[in-house]
Design a protein around this motif. Structure first.
Motif, short mmCIF file in Angstrom:
data_model
loop_
_atom_site.label_atom_id
_atom_site.label_comp_id
_atom_site.label_asym_id
_atom_site.label_seq_id
_atom_site.Cartn_x
_atom_site.Cartn_y
_atom_site.Cartn_z
N ALA A 86 -6.76 8.48 -10.34
CA ALA A 86 -6.93 9.42 -8.70
C ALA A 86 -5.98 7.88 -8.15
O ALA A 86 -4.22 8.22 -7.35
N PHE A 87 -5.56 7.14 -8.50
CA PHE A 87 -4.36 6.32 -7.87
C PHE A 87 -2.70 6.79 -8.16
O PHE A 87 -1.91 6.94 -7.43
N GLY A 88 -2.26 6.81 -9.37
CA GLY A 88 -1.57 7.30 -10.43
C GLY A 88 -1.04 8.89 -9.42
O GLY A 88 -0.03 8.82 -9.64
N ARG A 89 -2.20 9.48 -9.24
CA ARG A 89 -1.71 11.40 -8.59
C ARG A 89 -1.25 10.64 -7.34
O ARG A 89 -0.08 11.59 -6.73
N ARG A 90 -2.07 10.09 -6.34
CA ARG A 90 -1.26 9.83 -5.01
C ARG A 90 0.20 8.83 -4.67
O ARG A 90 1.01 9.32 -3.87
N LEU A 91 0.16 7.87 -6.12
CA LEU A 91 1.50 7.92 -5.84
C LEU A 91 3.13 8.37 -6.89
O LEU A 91 3.80 8.91 -5.77
N VAL B 281 3.44 10.17 -3.42
CA VAL B 281 3.94 9.72 -2.41
C VAL B 281 5.71 9.92 -3.08
O VAL B 281 7.00 9.14 -1.74
N LEU B 282 5.66 9.44 -4.37
CA LEU B 282 7.35 9.34 -4.87
C LEU B 282 8.38 10.26 -4.80
O LEU B 282 9.22 10.40 -4.13
N GLU B 283 7.29 11.26 -4.89
CA GLU B 283 7.53 12.40 -5.07
C GLU B 283 8.27 13.01 -3.25
O GLU B 283 9.15 13.58 -2.95
N ASP B 284 7.02 12.89 -2.27
CA ASP B 284 7.52 13.12 -0.72
C ASP B 284 8.57 12.51 -0.20
O ASP B 284 9.40 12.65 0.72
N ALA B 285 8.83 10.97 -0.80
CA ALA B 285 10.10 9.76 -0.15
C ALA B 285 11.04 10.89 -1.02
O ALA B 285 11.97 11.05 -0.06
N ALA B 286 11.03 11.24 -2.35
CA ALA B 286 12.41 11.29 -2.66
C ALA B 286 13.19 12.61 -1.82
O ALA B 286 14.12 13.02 -1.53
N ASN C 166 0.57 -1.22 -0.56
CA ASN C 166 -0.01 -0.32 -0.31
C ASN C 166 0.82 0.93 0.31
O ASN C 166 2.07 0.95 0.26
N LEU C 167 0.57 2.82 -0.41
CA LEU C 167 1.39 3.48 -0.13
C LEU C 167 2.16 3.97 1.22
O LEU C 167 2.93 4.62 0.82
#
Length: 93
Positions: free
Chosen positions: A63-68, A71-76, A34-35
């Motif tokens: 919607a899932f793609g945008r949330r993903l 998450v990727l941007e926040d983690a980076a 999960n995210l």
């Protein structure tokens, strides 16, 4: 630095994206798929990784793609050693 290339068109829905990311990042079999779990794994990879994503616009239509993407941007942004780039080499970290 390990480079992992991903196609945004394959990251539009949760099941396919979680399987693909789990395999590409060599995440443990027990990770939560999960995210929240993905964010935790990304910020604790233990190795430098560059994620290169083609066709970002394909992710942005769901919607899932945008949330993903978030998450990727926040983690980076949080994890030194995790880089994220898109088609035009737009490095976010």
């Amino acid at each position: 630095m390990e480079t992992i290339r991903l196609d945004g068109a394959q990251l539009q829905n949760r099941k396919e994206a979680m399987e693909l990311l789990g395999q590409a990042l060599a995440l443990p079999k027990w990770w939560g798929r999960n995210l929240d779990a993905l964010y935790d794994c990304l910020t604790d990879l233990g190795r430098p990784v560059r994620l290169e994503i083609s066709r970002r616009e394909a992710m942005e239509v769901s919607a899932f793609g945008r949330r993903l993407l978030q998450v990727l941007e926040d983690a980076a942004a949080e994890q030194f050693g995790l880089e994220l780039s898109f088609d035009r080499n737009d490095s976010l970290h």
